[in-house]
Each structure stands twice: as C-alpha cells, then as structure tokens.
Write a protein that holds these residues in place. Structure first.
Motif, PDB file in Angstrom:
ATOM      1  N   GLN A  68       0.850  -1.194   0.000  1.00 18.94           N
ATOM      2  CA  GLN A  68       0.000   0.000   0.000  1.00 18.94           C
ATOM      3  C   GLN A  68       0.881   1.238   0.000  1.00 18.94           C
ATOM      4  O   GLN A  68       1.961   1.242   0.590  1.00 18.94           O
ATOM      5  CB  GLN A  68      -0.889   0.041   1.228  1.00 18.94           C
ATOM      6  N   ALA A  69       0.388   2.277  -0.646  1.00 17.15           N
ATOM      7  CA  ALA A  69       1.131   3.537  -0.684  1.00 17.15           C
ATOM      8  C   ALA A  69       0.166   4.701  -0.645  1.00 17.15           C
ATOM      9  O   ALA A  69      -0.980   4.605  -1.091  1.00 17.15           O
ATOM     10  CB  ALA A  69       1.986   3.607  -1.943  1.00 17.15           C
ATOM     11  N   LEU A  70       0.651   5.797  -0.100  1.00 13.70           N
ATOM     12  CA  LEU A  70      -0.035   7.082  -0.157  1.00 13.70           C
ATOM     13  C   LEU A  70       0.773   7.944  -1.111  1.00 13.70           C
ATOM     14  O   LEU A  70       1.979   8.118  -0.924  1.00 13.70           O
ATOM     15  CB  LEU A  70      -0.107   7.733   1.225  1.00 13.70           C
ATOM     16  N   ILE A  71       0.120   8.459  -2.130  1.00 14.12           N
ATOM     17  CA  ILE A  71       0.821   9.232  -3.147  1.00 14.12           C
ATOM     18  C   ILE A  71       0.288  10.652  -3.144  1.00 14.12           C
ATOM     19  O   ILE A  71      -0.901  10.883  -3.392  1.00 14.12           O
ATOM     20  CB  ILE A  71       0.650   8.599  -4.543  1.00 14.12           C
ATOM     21  N   SER A  72       1.178  11.584  -2.842  1.00 12.97           N
ATOM     22  CA  SER A  72       0.831  13.002  -2.903  1.00 12.97           C
ATOM     23  C   SER A  72       1.013  13.473  -4.339  1.00 12.97           C
ATOM     24  O   SER A  72       2.033  13.183  -4.964  1.00 12.97           O
ATOM     25  CB  SER A  72       1.754  13.820  -1.992  1.00 12.97           C
ATOM     26  N   LEU A 110      -3.606  10.053  -2.913  1.00  9.06           N
ATOM     27  CA  LEU A 110      -4.150   8.786  -3.376  1.00  9.06           C
ATOM     28  C   LEU A 110      -3.703   7.672  -2.446  1.00  9.06           C
ATOM     29  O   LEU A 110      -2.546   7.627  -2.035  1.00  9.06           O
ATOM     30  CB  LEU A 110      -3.645   8.462  -4.789  1.00  9.06           C
ATOM     31  N   HIS A 111      -4.616   6.785  -2.123  1.00  7.05           N
ATOM     32  CA  HIS A 111      -4.289   5.584  -1.362  1.00  7.05           C
ATOM     33  C   HIS A 111      -4.453   4.429  -2.340  1.00  7.05           C
ATOM     34  O   HIS A 111      -5.552   4.204  -2.859  1.00  7.05           O
ATOM     35  CB  HIS A 111      -5.238   5.439  -0.169  1.00  7.05           C
ATOM     36  N   ILE A 112      -3.351   3.738  -2.615  1.00  8.10           N
ATOM     37  CA  ILE A 112      -3.404   2.643  -3.591  1.00  8.10           C
ATOM     38  C   ILE A 112      -2.869   1.358  -2.970  1.00  8.10           C
ATOM     39  O   ILE A 112      -2.137   1.393  -1.974  1.00  8.10           O
ATOM     40  CB  ILE A 112      -2.655   2.968  -4.899  1.00  8.10           C
ATOM     41  N   THR A 117       6.531  -3.890  -5.025  1.00 11.07           N
ATOM     42  CA  THR A 117       7.142  -2.576  -5.246  1.00 11.07           C
ATOM     43  C   THR A 117       7.424  -2.351  -6.730  1.00 11.07           C
ATOM     44  O   THR A 117       7.389  -1.212  -7.202  1.00 11.07           O
ATOM     45  CB  THR A 117       8.434  -2.409  -4.423  1.00 11.07           C
ATOM     46  N   ASP A 118       7.681  -3.418  -7.477  1.00 13.97           N
ATOM     47  CA  ASP A 118       7.822  -3.278  -8.934  1.00 13.97           C
ATOM     48  C   ASP A 118       6.516  -2.800  -9.554  1.00 13.97           C
ATOM     49  O   ASP A 118       6.511  -1.926 -10.430  1.00 13.97           O
ATOM     50  CB  ASP A 118       8.247  -4.604  -9.579  1.00 13.97           C
ATOM     51  N   GLU A 119       5.405  -3.378  -9.106  1.00 14.09           N
ATOM     52  CA  GLU A 119       4.103  -2.931  -9.602  1.00 14.09           C
ATOM     53  C   GLU A 119       3.836  -1.482  -9.224  1.00 14.09           C
ATOM     54  O   GLU A 119       3.248  -0.724 -10.003  1.00 14.09           O
ATOM     55  CB  GLU A 119       2.978  -3.806  -9.051  1.00 14.09           C
ATOM     56  N   LEU A 120       4.261  -1.080  -8.033  1.00 12.88           N
ATOM     57  CA  LEU A 120       4.084   0.298  -7.596  1.00 12.88           C
ATOM     58  C   LEU A 120       4.849   1.244  -8.520  1.00 12.88           C
ATOM     59  O   LEU A 120       4.321   2.261  -8.972  1.00 12.88           O
ATOM     60  CB  LEU A 120       4.554   0.468  -6.147  1.00 12.88           C
ATOM     61  N   ARG A 121       6.104   0.904  -8.804  1.00 13.01           N
ATOM     62  CA  ARG A 121       6.905   1.736  -9.712  1.00 13.01           C
ATOM     63  C   ARG A 121       6.233   1.842 -11.073  1.00 13.01           C
ATOM     64  O   ARG A 121       6.073   2.937 -11.618  1.00 13.01           O
ATOM     65  CB  ARG A 121       8.318   1.150  -9.865  1.00 13.01           C
ATOM     66  N   THR A 140       4.677   7.546  -0.342  1.00 13.00           N
ATOM     67  CA  THR A 140       4.973   7.069   1.001  1.00 13.00           C
ATOM     68  C   THR A 140       4.416   5.662   1.133  1.00 13.00           C
ATOM     69  O   THR A 140       3.226   5.436   0.879  1.00 13.00           O
ATOM     70  CB  THR A 140       4.315   7.982   2.060  1.00 13.00           C
ATOM     71  N   LEU A 141       5.272   4.704   1.484  1.00 16.55           N
ATOM     72  CA  LEU A 141       4.816   3.333   1.695  1.00 16.55           C
ATOM     73  C   LEU A 141       4.066   3.222   3.017  1.00 16.55           C
ATOM     74  O   LEU A 141       4.452   3.856   4.007  1.00 16.55           O
ATOM     75  CB  LEU A 141       5.981   2.356   1.698  1.00 16.55           C
TER      76      LEU A 141
END
Length: 154
Positions: A68-72, A110-112, A117-121, A140-141
């Motif tokens: 999960q990540a929070l993306i500003s 965004l909360h995704i 982590t490869d998929e996140l990138r 932010t992870l």
C-alpha cells in the motif's frame, strides 16, 4: 437543519460500525429495542442520509495487494479542465482505494494497493509521471493500517 440523533440512533450507528452484517434481531437486542423499531430506525437513518451504505472490508494481502502507498500529487496548473481530467480518471484506475482532494502544498492524496514494489513503480510511471496534468508526486509506503472506529456522533 438536520434532525438531531438521539441515544438510540447513536447506539444503532455504533453497532453497525462495529459489525455491518449484524442481524436486525441482534441489533435490537444489543440496543435494547424491539426488532421492528430497530428496522424502522435503521431505515430512517438511511433515508436521512446518515447511513450511506454498507461495504465489504477486503484483506488486501489475501487478494495479492500487499503493498500500500499514499501518493501526494501536485498538478501542473489549477484550471478546471486539468482538475476535471484528473478527477474523472484517477479514482477509476486499478489499485486506487481512495482519492482525496486536499488543500495546502499538495492537490490530491491517493491511497493505492498493488502486488509488489515493482508494480508500484510501474503504476506510478504508467498512471502519474507520464500524465501531462501531473507536475509532482511523492510516494509514502504504508507499513501498517490501524483503522479508527469512524466518525460516530457523541
């Protein structure tokens, strides 16, 4: 002016926040009212727009979305066309759990949830960094989500 909530309404809301799948009979027993009253009160809370729905909580690890990540996100410009383009597209992207339009230095948070982590990138590259509307992102992870009880009236 909205009709105020009484103690019974608050108890019903608290019970449903704790377990939205509780039966009407169990709800009535827990709150201390007749089942017909519990049903009527719950319907009234829905009709008044206080209860807006019920949803399933999904174990993200169990469905292969353990990262999960929070993306500003900061947009390049703040004109209506860019804002509308962003808000009509981003909440529907795969993996987006929530989209918040915010004030301050960032425009959106965004909360995704993705599988690795490869998929996140790749998600960031495919969906945000190549978007001409997006000026800047910061990721932010999330190590652990500690849910709150929700905004229950006091």
């Amino acid at each position: 002016m909205a009709e105020p909530l009484d103690d019974i309404d608050r108890k019903i809301l608290g019970a449903l926040v704790d377990d939205a799948r509780i039966t009407n009979k169990q709800l009535a027993e827990l709150v201390g009212i007749a089942p017909s009253t519990a049903l009527m009160r719950t319907r009234a809370l829905s009709e008044r727009g206080i209860i807006t729905g019920y949803e399933a909580k999904v174990n993200l690890n169990a469905v292969g979305r353990s990262v999960q990540a929070l993306i500003s996100v900061r947009l390049r410009a703040h004109d209506r066309d860019q804002i509308d383009a962003f808000t009509s597209r981003v909440p529907h992207l795969p993996g987006v759990l929530s989209t918040f339009h915010t004030s301050g230095a960032i425009d959106y948070l965004l909360h995704i949830a993705v599988g690795s982590t490869d998929e996140l990138r790749n998600w960031l590259l495919d969906n945000l960094t190549t978007d001409p509307v997006v000026g800047h992102t910061e990721t932010t992870l999330v190590f652990e989500e500690i849910p709150g009880r929700g905004p229950l009236p006091e």
